[in-house]
Design a protein around this motif. Structure first.
Motif, PDB file in Angstrom:
ATOM      1  N   ILE A 125       1.516  16.087   1.328  1.00 41.97           N
ATOM      2  CA  ILE A 125       2.323  17.295   1.146  1.00 41.97           C
ATOM      3  C   ILE A 125       3.644  17.183   1.903  1.00 41.97           C
ATOM      4  O   ILE A 125       4.673  17.700   1.473  1.00 41.97           O
ATOM      5  CB  ILE A 125       1.532  18.564   1.585  1.00 41.97           C
ATOM      6  CG1 ILE A 125       2.295  19.838   1.288  1.00 41.97           C
ATOM      7  CG2 ILE A 125       1.192  18.533   3.052  1.00 41.97           C
ATOM      8  CD1 ILE A 125       2.166  20.321  -0.097  1.00 41.97           C
TER       9      ILE A 125
ATOM     10  N   ALA B  50      -1.641  14.712  -5.825  1.00 40.89           N
ATOM     11  CA  ALA B  50      -1.087  15.930  -6.403  1.00 40.89           C
ATOM     12  C   ALA B  50      -0.091  16.599  -5.471  1.00 40.89           C
ATOM     13  O   ALA B  50       0.932  17.120  -5.903  1.00 40.89           O
ATOM     14  CB  ALA B  50      -2.215  16.896  -6.720  1.00 40.89           C
ATOM     15  N   ALA B  51      -0.380  16.554  -4.171  1.00 52.79           N
ATOM     16  CA  ALA B  51       0.415  17.346  -3.233  1.00 52.79           C
ATOM     17  C   ALA B  51       1.862  16.893  -3.167  1.00 52.79           C
ATOM     18  O   ALA B  51       2.758  17.696  -2.923  1.00 52.79           O
ATOM     19  CB  ALA B  51      -0.219  17.297  -1.846  1.00 52.79           C
TER      20      ALA B  51
ATOM     21  N   ILE C 136       3.805  18.231  -6.500  1.00 53.80           N
ATOM     22  CA  ILE C 136       3.773  19.645  -6.871  1.00 53.80           C
ATOM     23  C   ILE C 136       5.159  20.271  -6.762  1.00 53.80           C
ATOM     24  O   ILE C 136       5.570  21.067  -7.606  1.00 53.80           O
ATOM     25  CB  ILE C 136       2.703  20.384  -6.033  1.00 53.80           C
ATOM     26  CG1 ILE C 136       2.311  21.692  -6.690  1.00 53.80           C
ATOM     27  CG2 ILE C 136       3.154  20.602  -4.623  1.00 53.80           C
ATOM     28  CD1 ILE C 136       1.032  22.273  -6.137  1.00 53.80           C
ATOM     29  N   PHE C 137       5.959  19.874  -5.737  1.00 54.81           N
ATOM     30  CA  PHE C 137       7.335  20.357  -5.660  1.00 54.81           C
ATOM     31  C   PHE C 137       8.264  19.546  -6.536  1.00 54.81           C
ATOM     32  O   PHE C 137       9.256  20.038  -7.019  1.00 54.81           O
ATOM     33  CB  PHE C 137       7.951  20.139  -4.268  1.00 54.81           C
ATOM     34  CG  PHE C 137       7.352  20.875  -3.156  1.00 54.81           C
ATOM     35  CD1 PHE C 137       7.375  22.248  -3.120  1.00 54.81           C
ATOM     36  CD2 PHE C 137       6.798  20.194  -2.095  1.00 54.81           C
ATOM     37  CE1 PHE C 137       6.851  22.912  -2.046  1.00 54.81           C
ATOM     38  CE2 PHE C 137       6.274  20.856  -1.029  1.00 54.81           C
ATOM     39  CZ  PHE C 137       6.291  22.221  -1.000  1.00 54.81           C
TER      40      PHE C 137
ATOM     41  N   VAL D 283      -7.981  16.171  -5.665  1.00 53.49           N
ATOM     42  CA  VAL D 283      -8.286  17.252  -6.618  1.00 53.49           C
ATOM     43  C   VAL D 283      -9.704  17.110  -7.163  1.00 53.49           C
ATOM     44  O   VAL D 283     -10.355  18.114  -7.455  1.00 53.49           O
ATOM     45  CB  VAL D 283      -7.334  17.300  -7.825  1.00 53.49           C
ATOM     46  CG1 VAL D 283      -6.233  18.271  -7.580  1.00 53.49           C
ATOM     47  CG2 VAL D 283      -6.816  15.960  -8.202  1.00 53.49           C
TER      48      VAL D 283
ATOM     49  N   GLY E  17      -4.007  17.340   7.473  1.00 49.72           N
ATOM     50  CA  GLY E  17      -2.933  17.431   6.498  1.00 49.72           C
ATOM     51  C   GLY E  17      -3.385  17.475   5.059  1.00 49.72           C
ATOM     52  O   GLY E  17      -2.583  17.592   4.156  1.00 49.72           O
TER      53      GLY E  17
ATOM     54  N   THR F 234      -4.426  18.558   1.542  1.00 48.21           N
ATOM     55  CA  THR F 234      -3.886  19.758   0.911  1.00 48.21           C
ATOM     56  C   THR F 234      -4.709  20.284  -0.263  1.00 48.21           C
ATOM     57  O   THR F 234      -5.279  21.372  -0.207  1.00 48.21           O
ATOM     58  CB  THR F 234      -2.464  19.479   0.395  1.00 48.21           C
ATOM     59  OG1 THR F 234      -1.721  18.894   1.445  1.00 48.21           O
ATOM     60  CG2 THR F 234      -1.820  20.753  -0.060  1.00 48.21           C
ATOM     61  N   MET F 235      -4.782  19.481  -1.340  1.00 46.78           N
ATOM     62  CA  MET F 235      -5.259  20.029  -2.604  1.00 46.78           C
ATOM     63  C   MET F 235      -6.707  20.508  -2.538  1.00 46.78           C
ATOM     64  O   MET F 235      -7.033  21.601  -2.996  1.00 46.78           O
ATOM     65  CB  MET F 235      -5.095  18.999  -3.717  1.00 46.78           C
ATOM     66  CG  MET F 235      -3.675  18.590  -3.985  1.00 46.78           C
ATOM     67  SD  MET F 235      -2.514  19.943  -4.077  1.00 46.78           S
ATOM     68  CE  MET F 235      -2.834  20.549  -5.718  1.00 46.78           C
TER      69      MET F 235
ATOM     70  N   ILE G  24       1.933  25.683   2.038  1.00 43.03           N
ATOM     71  CA  ILE G  24       3.117  24.987   1.532  1.00 43.03           C
ATOM     72  C   ILE G  24       2.976  24.747   0.030  1.00 43.03           C
ATOM     73  O   ILE G  24       3.881  25.033  -0.750  1.00 43.03           O
ATOM     74  CB  ILE G  24       3.303  23.641   2.256  1.00 43.03           C
ATOM     75  CG1 ILE G  24       3.379  23.853   3.767  1.00 43.03           C
ATOM     76  CG2 ILE G  24       4.561  22.934   1.768  1.00 43.03           C
ATOM     77  CD1 ILE G  24       3.280  22.582   4.558  1.00 43.03           C
ATOM     78  N   ALA G  25       1.811  24.232  -0.383  1.00 45.26           N
ATOM     79  CA  ALA G  25       1.641  23.842  -1.781  1.00 45.26           C
ATOM     80  C   ALA G  25       1.607  25.057  -2.705  1.00 45.26           C
ATOM     81  O   ALA G  25       2.006  24.982  -3.856  1.00 45.26           O
ATOM     82  CB  ALA G  25       0.366  23.032  -1.939  1.00 45.26           C
TER      83      ALA G  25
ATOM     84  N   TYR H 109       5.473  26.964  -3.570  1.00 43.36           N
ATOM     85  CA  TYR H 109       6.686  26.245  -3.929  1.00 43.36           C
ATOM     86  C   TYR H 109       7.474  26.989  -5.002  1.00 43.36           C
ATOM     87  O   TYR H 109       8.679  26.866  -5.087  1.00 43.36           O
ATOM     88  CB  TYR H 109       6.322  24.851  -4.425  1.00 43.36           C
ATOM     89  CG  TYR H 109       5.637  24.865  -5.753  1.00 43.36           C
ATOM     90  CD1 TYR H 109       6.348  24.587  -6.910  1.00 43.36           C
ATOM     91  CD2 TYR H 109       4.298  25.218  -5.874  1.00 43.36           C
ATOM     92  CE1 TYR H 109       5.727  24.645  -8.134  1.00 43.36           C
ATOM     93  CE2 TYR H 109       3.689  25.281  -7.086  1.00 43.36           C
ATOM     94  CZ  TYR H 109       4.403  24.994  -8.213  1.00 43.36           C
ATOM     95  OH  TYR H 109       3.796  25.071  -9.427  1.00 43.36           O
TER      96      TYR H 109
ATOM     97  N   LEU I 281       3.383  20.117  10.539  1.00 45.50           N
ATOM     98  CA  LEU I 281       2.312  19.202  10.117  1.00 45.50           C
ATOM     99  C   LEU I 281       2.663  17.776  10.491  1.00 45.50           C
ATOM    100  O   LEU I 281       1.851  17.047  11.064  1.00 45.50           O
ATOM    101  CB  LEU I 281       2.162  19.253   8.598  1.00 45.50           C
ATOM    102  CG  LEU I 281       1.190  20.217   7.980  1.00 45.50           C
ATOM    103  CD1 LEU I 281       1.148  20.007   6.483  1.00 45.50           C
ATOM    104  CD2 LEU I 281      -0.188  19.994   8.560  1.00 45.50           C
TER     105      LEU I 281
END
Lengths: 283, 297
Positions: A118, A209-210, A213-214, B119, B220, B222-223, B250-251, B254, B274
């Motif tokens: 991320i 994915a992280a 995503i942006f 994921v 850290g 995330t998904m 954060i994710a 966005y 982070l």
């Protein structure tokens, strides 16, 4: 005397139980993905893009995400090769042995390996803001290339390090420059290992994915240029699992199955590569 | 001809050096880039207030990160508590007890576990762990939970952290000289006594480094966490409460961050936090591991 045998047996049992649990968790993950994904995986699923919007439309498939993932991970892998191969050659051919600079670089890459994806996504986003880019295939490629750079270059480094010093010296004594030696001897000798490193990095890139995503966004369409947003399999899973419609969720399960199969194939191929090619390498 | 070849070599050297420099400095570049982007919020709200305030109302210009920090700490803590004993036991088994055939079978499986995308872990968490907590575990304690909770996040993260800890532990165990074990066994110690009092003691710094590496990965991630932890911006009070860890924050936002003033800056500050925490953990454990590696040579 008795107590320590009991302790021995007890801990042996605990260790085996822990190992079984960990292997079972892998099996459970694979079976879950298979059971959920297989019924959803029809031919139309992998040959069509979603119809009527990926979040609401009940028709169509995940072709946009499959192709998007390939474009993105492929582009990122190529970009990462262009950066990491020269770095690794510099480390092992050009730099003097035990150079402090090289060791610091290696350390920095190791640390970079642990940075969450991320954060790479957020950093990629700041780069895009700097250059005025919108969420696009290009942005995603840059972020993912940076993400897989440490994995790829450290894995390549480990194999190039193994190329025997004598082979280099033989090449130098024939009058070859370091560049010629690198391209014609070192890379060729380490090729199977380099390919494995590339595959591992590709696998990491396609599953992440992280970081996208942006940077890459998500879309129903297949990207036609680097400036267009691109769909990816991991995000297809993430977004489509969150809808209340079972038909849309099916697309998420199918994406998960496709992605997992890709990861499995990559892992098996890289294993075979390591095994069968190392036979012919001069030791 | 000779001149051209020499020139090519020089050019290649310079460009390779430049790329190596770029890779070496990338960490600093990332920290700097994120810092620049989080300057606006740091200029308008003091850092301490950002870290310790619990009120998260971006539209009112309030960006208290405290609930997210505690969410991260809870989820990471639970995952490490679960992951440490199991992965240590498994690593000890593979390194000290298992026959070669089993070891050669299990190691690739553990590596495969490391390669599964987060994921996919998330999906399995949603399909298996969440119903388990909602229908069985929560009623057992007489409380209600949607299943999306600290515990779910912790369990999923623990499975993700297993392969990292096992992998590093195996390398550390392999660095313990074989003679030490033989000496202990020759003195009449059982295998477990040898493992416990000799191997573990000798490998302790490396094992701790493995735990810290696992910890920073969980920190850290995330998904998977985003999918199972519930994402409610409140400080969790129990294992069955939902949490909203920092990476998930954060994710998740966005999309709207560019339309609210300072919002993007707050999220990039969260990324910087982070990065700094993970860098600290990683540098620490890598230094320990390098020491161990030097010890063998």
């Amino acid at each position: 005397m008795k107590l320590r045998t009991v302790e021995e047996k007890l801990f042996q049992l605990l260790m085996i139980a822990a190992t079984i649990l960990i292997v079972t968790s892998l099996v459970v993950i694979l079976v879950t993905v298979l059971v959920k994904g297989l019924p959803a995986l029809r031919l139309s699923m992998i040959t069509q893009i979603p119809k009527g919007g990926f979040y609401l439309g009940k028709e169509g498939g995940i072709l946009n995400a499959i192709l998007g993932s390939f474009y993105l991970a492929g582009g990122a892998t190529i970009l990462a090769i262009l950066i990491s191969l020269p770095i690794v050659i510099y480390f092992n051919v050009y730099a003097s042995k035990g150079s402090v600079f090289v060791n610091l670089c290696r350390f920095s890459l190791d640390v970079l390996w642990g940075v969450p994806s991320i954060v790479f996504g957020a950093f990629g986003f700041t780069i895009m803001l700097f250059f005025g880019l919108r969420a696009s295939l290009l942005g995603g490629i840059i972020a993912v290339a940076l993400l897989i750079l440490p994995v790829m270059s450290r894995a390549m480094d480990e194999v190039v390090k193994m190329v025997p010093r004598d082979l280099l010296n033989a090449s130098y004594s024939l009058g070859a420059t370091r560049l010629e030696t690198s391209v014609k001897v070192v890379v060729r000798q380490a090729l199977p290992g380099i390919l494995t490193a590339v595959l591992i990095a590709f696998g990491r890139g396609i599953g992440d994915a992280a970081s996208v995503i942006f940077t890459a966004g998500f879309t129903d369409a297949i990207p036609t240029s680097l400036m267009r947003p691109a769909a990816t399999l991991p995000l297809a899973i993430f977004f489509q699992l969150g809808t209340p419609f079972p038909e849309v969720q099916e697309r998420a399960y199918a994406s998960a199955l496709v992605l997992t199969i890709m990861i499995l194939v990559i892992s098996i191929v890289s294993r075979i590569l390591t095994r069968s090619f190392t036979k012919h390498v001069i030791k | 001809m000779h001149l051209i070849r020499g020139l090519q070599d020089k050019l290649a050297r310079i460009s390779m050096l430049a790329l190596a420099l770029f890779a070496g400095l990338l960490v600093f570049l990332m920290a700097f880039g994120l810092f620049l982007r989080s300057r606006p919020i740091l200029d308008s709200i003091p850092l301490m207030e950002l870290l310790l305030s619990s009120s998260w109302h971006p539209l009112k210009g309030e960006f208290g990160l405290f609930p997210f920090l505690t969410g991260t700490v809870w989820v990471t803590g639970v995952s490490i508590v679960i992951a440490v004993p199991f992965s240590l036991l498994c690593a000890m088994y593979l390194a000290e007890y298992a026959p070669v055939s089993i070891r050669e079978w299990v190691k690739p499986l553990v590596d495969l576990l490391a390669g599964i995308p987060s994921v996919v872990y998330g999906i399995c968490g949603v399909l298996i762990i969440i119903p388990l907590i909602k229908d069985h575990l929560a009623p057992l304690f007489g409380s209600f939970s949607t299943g999306y909770s600290v515990l779910a996040g912790g369990v999923v993260l623990a499975v993700m952290v297993f392969p990292i800890i096992i992998h590093v532990c195996l390398e550390v165990f392999a660095s313990v000289p074989y003679e030490v074990r033989e000496a202990s066994l020759a003195l009449g110690a059982t295998r477990w006594q040898t493992t416990k009092k000799v191997v573990l003691r000798k490998a302790m710094p490396g094992i701790l480094a493995a735990f810290v590496l696992g910890l920073s990965r969980a920190f850290g991630e995330t998904m998977a966490v985003l999918m199972v932890a519930g994402n409610v911006a409140r400080v969790p009070r129990s294992l069955l409460d939902p949490a909203y860890p920092l990476p998930a924050l954060i994710a998740n936002n966005y999309g709207e961050m560019m339309s609210v003033p300072l919002y993007d800056s707050a999220l990039l500050l969260a990324s910087l936090l982070l990065l700094v925490v993970v860098l600290f953990f990683n540098v620490l454990s890598r230094l320990v591991l390098i020491r161990i590696e030097r010890g063998i040579q």
